[in-house]
Design an enzyme around this catalytic site. Structure first.
Site, mmCIF file in Angstrom:
data_model
loop_
_atom_site.group_PDB
_atom_site.id
_atom_site.type_symbol
_atom_site.label_atom_id
_atom_site.label_comp_id
_atom_site.label_asym_id
_atom_site.label_seq_id
_atom_site.Cartn_x
_atom_site.Cartn_y
_atom_site.Cartn_z
ATOM 1 N N GLU A 85 10.511 0.598 10.114
ATOM 2 C CA GLU A 85 11.527 1.609 9.858
ATOM 3 C C GLU A 85 10.842 2.941 10.122
ATOM 4 O OE1 GLU A 85 13.580 4.322 8.842
ATOM 5 O OE2 GLU A 85 13.086 3.891 6.770
ATOM 6 N N GLU B 93 10.534 14.948 15.929
ATOM 7 C CA GLU B 93 10.811 14.933 14.501
ATOM 8 C C GLU B 93 9.929 15.985 13.830
ATOM 9 O OE1 GLU B 93 9.521 11.348 12.431
ATOM 10 O OE2 GLU B 93 11.411 11.333 11.344
ATOM 11 N N CYS C 171 13.628 10.346 6.909
ATOM 12 C CA CYS C 171 13.668 9.774 8.260
ATOM 13 C C CYS C 171 15.061 9.874 8.872
ATOM 14 C CB CYS C 171 13.184 8.331 8.252
ATOM 15 S SG CYS C 171 14.029 7.335 7.034
ATOM 16 N N GLY D 229 3.859 3.092 13.688
ATOM 17 C CA GLY D 229 4.661 1.890 13.906
ATOM 18 C C GLY D 229 4.299 1.219 15.226
ATOM 19 N N LYS E 130 0.844 -1.201 0.000
ATOM 20 C CA LYS E 130 0.000 0.000 0.000
ATOM 21 C C LYS E 130 0.874 1.244 0.000
ATOM 22 C CE LYS E 130 -1.796 2.681 3.010
ATOM 23 N NZ LYS E 130 -1.686 3.987 2.295
HETATM 24 P P1 NAI Z 1 2.137 7.830 8.570
HETATM 25 O O1 NAI Z 1 3.030 7.008 9.387
HETATM 26 O O2 NAI Z 1 0.767 8.086 9.068
HETATM 27 O O3 NAI Z 1 1.985 7.203 7.100
HETATM 28 C C1 NAI Z 1 2.843 6.269 6.533
HETATM 29 C C2 NAI Z 1 2.033 5.193 5.831
HETATM 30 O O4 NAI Z 1 1.272 4.456 6.797
HETATM 31 C C3 NAI Z 1 1.006 5.693 4.823
HETATM 32 O O5 NAI Z 1 0.944 4.774 3.747
HETATM 33 C C4 NAI Z 1 -0.292 5.646 5.603
HETATM 34 O O6 NAI Z 1 -1.432 5.525 4.787
HETATM 35 C C5 NAI Z 1 -0.108 4.413 6.446
HETATM 36 N N1 NAI Z 1 -0.869 4.354 7.689
HETATM 37 C C6 NAI Z 1 -1.361 5.383 8.431
HETATM 38 N N2 NAI Z 1 -1.996 4.898 9.509
HETATM 39 C C7 NAI Z 1 -1.901 3.548 9.467
HETATM 40 C C8 NAI Z 1 -2.346 2.494 10.316
HETATM 41 N N3 NAI Z 1 -2.998 2.733 11.442
HETATM 42 N N4 NAI Z 1 -2.063 1.222 9.970
HETATM 43 C C9 NAI Z 1 -1.360 0.961 8.855
HETATM 44 N N5 NAI Z 1 -0.935 1.921 8.015
HETATM 45 C C10 NAI Z 1 -1.193 3.197 8.310
HETATM 46 O O7 NAI Z 1 2.852 9.189 8.264
HETATM 47 P P2 NAI Z 1 2.128 10.589 7.993
HETATM 48 O O8 NAI Z 1 0.945 10.806 8.848
HETATM 49 O O9 NAI Z 1 1.911 10.718 6.577
HETATM 50 O O10 NAI Z 1 3.269 11.569 8.503
HETATM 51 C C11 NAI Z 1 3.275 11.990 9.865
HETATM 52 C C12 NAI Z 1 4.649 12.057 10.393
HETATM 53 O O11 NAI Z 1 5.257 10.772 10.290
HETATM 54 C C13 NAI Z 1 5.597 12.951 9.657
HETATM 55 O O12 NAI Z 1 5.472 14.275 10.066
HETATM 56 C C14 NAI Z 1 6.897 12.355 9.999
HETATM 57 O O13 NAI Z 1 7.310 12.847 11.261
HETATM 58 C C15 NAI Z 1 6.630 10.889 10.117
HETATM 59 N N6 NAI Z 1 6.999 10.123 8.925
HETATM 60 C C16 NAI Z 1 8.144 9.411 8.947
HETATM 61 C C17 NAI Z 1 8.551 8.701 7.842
HETATM 62 C C18 NAI Z 1 9.810 7.927 7.838
HETATM 63 O O14 NAI Z 1 10.321 7.596 6.769
HETATM 64 N N7 NAI Z 1 10.345 7.566 8.961
HETATM 65 C C19 NAI Z 1 7.790 8.726 6.598
HETATM 66 C C20 NAI Z 1 6.550 9.449 6.684
HETATM 67 C C21 NAI Z 1 6.216 10.129 7.807
#
Ligand code: NAI
Length: 780
Positions: free
Chosen positions: A263, A392, A297, A246, A190
């Protein structure tokens, strides 16, 4: 701007990349997309818009996945899996190679589409994201080719559910799909809701490559669809994204038997010493925090500057910031593009505007008048505990403080709940390589930053998650040992009645910090032999005893710095001392378990101690040849403090099978002994006491596993928990481990033959170590 004006002002002229091919690709599909399931696109369903953040224009309408879609995708992946695995490594390698070639062939289309969808500068998508994605498929084509020869004991896990973020949409897809496919798994992926277009283009190249249907399935939608993928009948979940999500996924998959890699976020330190090449260090920061608008990240988002050069360095940095070019991401001379979405812009703005501490410098370049942009920002003079130093931001915002000594730099660098990456800038190789092992993280870059390659494992520790992506270690997350293990048998303690054979009270104590300790609860329980005779009493440890054991283990940090040679000597010595009392232990085991297997168990335990003594100075790291002017040195480091719920069967051998690999690799352990048969462990305390094991390195608790396990898994100062106890503990341990996202290794209710080959070896060594990749300049 005319050419004449460009020459007159000497400013950058526009160098736009055309969007027409990418827009035509979208238009040719009617601007609407369904899901990619079982080798074909479904009819578009209820949708949501995907916009270009640089302009606000709608690029396409995507389908919000339903439960039916996810079920269909998992069903297709399941149906395809065994055929895909049976194709063999060489067969799969051909497809991975074809995918790499097609990514290369369509690289410009991928790069432009990525930039339109995400807002990142075309220079980055063209020169970093897309080439690294290709490299991942090439590299893993090779891994598939080598699998049967190099990993003859490993098999595919099955179906993998993969959820990826929006910051590197295609690259994260490659990191997830390439190793999974190489090892014979099929996937349901996804993409993030803001950035799904390159995943859908990738689906098309899967068709072009003739990939068997169902091997790759892509379902689009928001977090709710991600939740469905996590909850589906998959064998593994791989997630990259925020730490908050996570943690939720860790809880959601607890006790399910699904393997998990996470990750997550970071707040990576960027350390500049006074003897650094300051101009290079400034340039490095452009790549550390303004690369991809800081939405990385492993971004070097926390700048730590040596005090003597701080003013000079900040001056240079501010001057460089004012020269950064912010604007249309399709312009090839742009440094900073658009933020992925207005929601992310709000997150950044809210965090920064709530801060009143420090001095703020905002890059003086004007922002575009439309689109989602945030200016490069530097905030100096912050305190280590300030929110912006801890949270972050995930935007182009660099926060900073100064340090006086290298020790202070390390302390500040490690003062975070995360542990993904770190950058060290110094012309003094001694200093840089002295600091690198002291940093609590998975990646260290020396005089460089944000370097990545398929050959070098990527990933961190602490709340940055667990598991590695890339390299040999990344494959472990997509394989399991071959064979079908049996279900774990429930072992009940013996019952009995009557007086002890020996009337002197023998209540075995706990072993904490090198001393025998009475349990905090003051309670003990009788231990009956198979024949019904009373063998003795055992202390019932509680949460307080566990806390004491953790303190003792933390205080024994010096063990992690000892040489493998010394640890080997101590393990041999334990083996020798156990051997001197072999008969006594064999009797004890026979009395508790019945039968005559005790002697064999003791002999195997002695052998196991010798095996891990042998390994102590031989489980070496690697040097990865990475395509930069340098090498990545993969060092094996101890995990730290490991808690182990020891197996109920094999009461002595099971305990030693957990203890020996862990301490051999430099960890300190807290062992919760076999619950029904604890007396072999308490007898073993005397062996430890005579074997030069430093206090706190091995701690032994007895009592009920269900009492200790949740506290062990929830304790913030324990770095990993292994659970080889009864099946229900897997759920307890995995759920509670979400507190600090520690690594867990649970038996999933499956038996292990502790007397056989499965009771020792590389799986144990891998679980007892963290790989840290240290990138250093090397050669020309
Ligand atoms: P997120 O962690 O919510 O989204 C990442 C992915 O997870 C997306 O595909 C989303 O649809 C999916 N997702 C969201 N909720 C889920 C759930 N309960 N179960 C399974 N999948 C789910 O990240 P978001 O809200 O877009 O960004 C928020 C913050 O997260 C950012 O400000 C940043 O701090 C951090 N982030 C960190 C990343 C990294 O590479 N470590 C990447 C993206 C965001």
């Amino acid at each position: 701007m005319t050419v004449k004006e460009v020459f007159e002002t000497m400013t950058y002229g526009p160098a736009p990349e055309s969007a027409s091919e990418a827009l035509a690709w979208i238009a040719a599909r009617g601007g609407v997309f369904g899901q990619f399931i079982d080798g074909r696109f479904t009819e578009p369903g209820q949708g949501f818009e995907s916009r270009n953040p640089a302009t606000g224009e709608v690029l396409a309408t995507l389908t919000q996945g339903s439960q039916t879609d996810v079920d269909a995708a998992v069903k297709a992946a399941r149906a395809a899996q065994s055929g895909w695995e049976r194709l063999g490594g060489a067969g799969r390698a051909r497809y991975l190679y074809a995918l790499a070639r097609l990514l290369q062939k369509h690289s410009r289309l991928f790069a432009v589409l990525e930039t339109l969808d995400n807002g990142k500068p075309i220079r980055e998508s063209r020169d970093i994201d897309v080439p690294l994605a290709q490299r991942h498929f090439y590299f893993h084509a090779g891994m598939a080719q080598l699998m049967e020869d190099e990993l003859p004991d490993r098999a595919a896990l099955g179906v993998c559910g993969q959820v990826i973020p929006w910051n590197f949409p295609l690259l994260m897809l490659a990191w997830k799909i390439a190793p999974a496919l190489a090892m014979g798994n099929t996937v349901v992926l996804k993409p993030a809701e803001y950035t799904s277009l390159t995943a859908l283009l990738f689906a098309e190249i899967c068709q072009q490559a003739g990939l068997p249907k169902g091997v790759v399935n892509i379902v689009t939608g928001d977090g709710a669809v991600g939740e469905m993928v996590v909850a589906a009948e998959v064998d593994k979940v791989a997630f990259t994204g925020s730490t908050a999500v996570g943690r939720r996924i860790r809880e959601a998959t607890a006790g399910s038997g699904k393997t998990l890699t996470l990750e997550l976020g970071g707040k990576s330190p960027y350390i500049v010493f006074d003897n650094a090449d300051l101009d290079s260090a400034v340039e490095g920061l452009v790549d550390a925090i303004w690369f991809n608008q800081g939405q990385v990240c492993c971004a070097g988002s926390r700048l730590l500057v040596h005090e003597p050069v701080a003013d000079l360095f900040y001056g240079k940095l501010r001057a460089r910031m004012d020269k950064l070019r912010i604007g249309d991401p399709l312009d090839k001379s742009i440094d900073v593009g658009a933020i992925v979405d207005p929601a992310q812009l709000r997150t950044i703005t809210d965090l920064v505007s709530a801060n009143t501490a420090g001095d703020k410098h905002v890059a003086s370049t004007a922002l575009p008048t439309q689109g989602v942009f945030y200016p490069p920002t530097l905030i100096t003079g912050l305190n280590p505990a300030d929110t912006l130093m801890q949270e972050e931001i995930f935007g182009p915002v660099l926060v900073s403080t100064t340090f006086r000594t290298p020790e202070e730099a390390v302390a500040l660098a490690n003062n975070t709940r995360y542990g993904l990456a770190a950058t060290v800038w110094s012309e003094n190789i001694n200093l840089a390589l002295d600091i690198a092992p002291k940093l609590a993280c998975g990646i260290v870059w020396v005089n460089g930053t944000n370097l990545m390659d398929a050959a070098a494992g990527f990933g961190g520790k602490r709340e940055s998650g667990f598991g590695r992506e890339g390299g040999w270690e990344g494959l472990a997350a997509y394989t399991r040992p071959k064979g079908t293990p049996k279900a774990l048998k429930d072992i009940k303690p013996n019952t009995g009645a009557g007086a002890p054979a020996d009337p002197i009270d023998r209540t075995a104590k706990l072993y904490i910090g090198g001393k025998q300790a009475r349990p905090d609860s003051g309670y003990s329980a009788p231990v009956w032999g198979k024949s019904g005779a009373l063998l003795g009493h055992v202390s019932l440890a509680n949460r307080k005893d566990l806390r004491n054991a953790v303190e003792a283990a933390q205080a024994a940090k010096a063990w992690s710095k000892t040489t493998g040679h010394l640890r080997a000597q101590i393990l041999y010595y334990i083996g020798e001392n156990l051997s001197a009392r072999a008969d006594e232990f064999a009797h004890r085991l026979n009395d508790m378990q019945g039968g005559e297997r005790g002697a064999k168990e003791v002999e195997t335990a002695i052998n196991r101690l010798f095996t891990y003594a042998a390994w102590a100075d031989k489980y070496d790291g690697q040097v990865h040849g990475v395509p930069i002017r340098g090498v990545a040195i993969a060092m094996k480091e101890p995990v730290g403090v490991i808690g182990a719920i020891c197996p109920n069967d094999a009461p002595l051998l099971g305990l030693i099978s957990c203890m020996a690999p862990a301490i051999s690799m430099g960890n300190r352990v807290i062992l919760n002994a076999s619950e029904p048969f604890p007396l072999a462990a308490t007898d073993f305390i005397q062996v430890l006491e005579t074997s030069d094991v430093p206090p706190g390195v091995v701690n032994i608790l007895t009592g009920t596993h269900s009492e200790i396990a949740p506290h062990m898994a929830g304790h913030m100062d324990i770095d990993a928990v292994w659970s080889f106890g009864a099946a229900p503990l897997c759920d307890v341990v995995e759920r509670a481990s979400a507190s600090n996202l520690k690594r867990t290794w649970v038996n999933n209710g499956l038996a292990r033959d502790w007397l056989g080959a499965a009771g020792q070896g590389r799986d144990f060594l891998a679980a007892a170590t963290e790989v840290k990749n240290i990138w250093i300049p090397y050669g020309e």
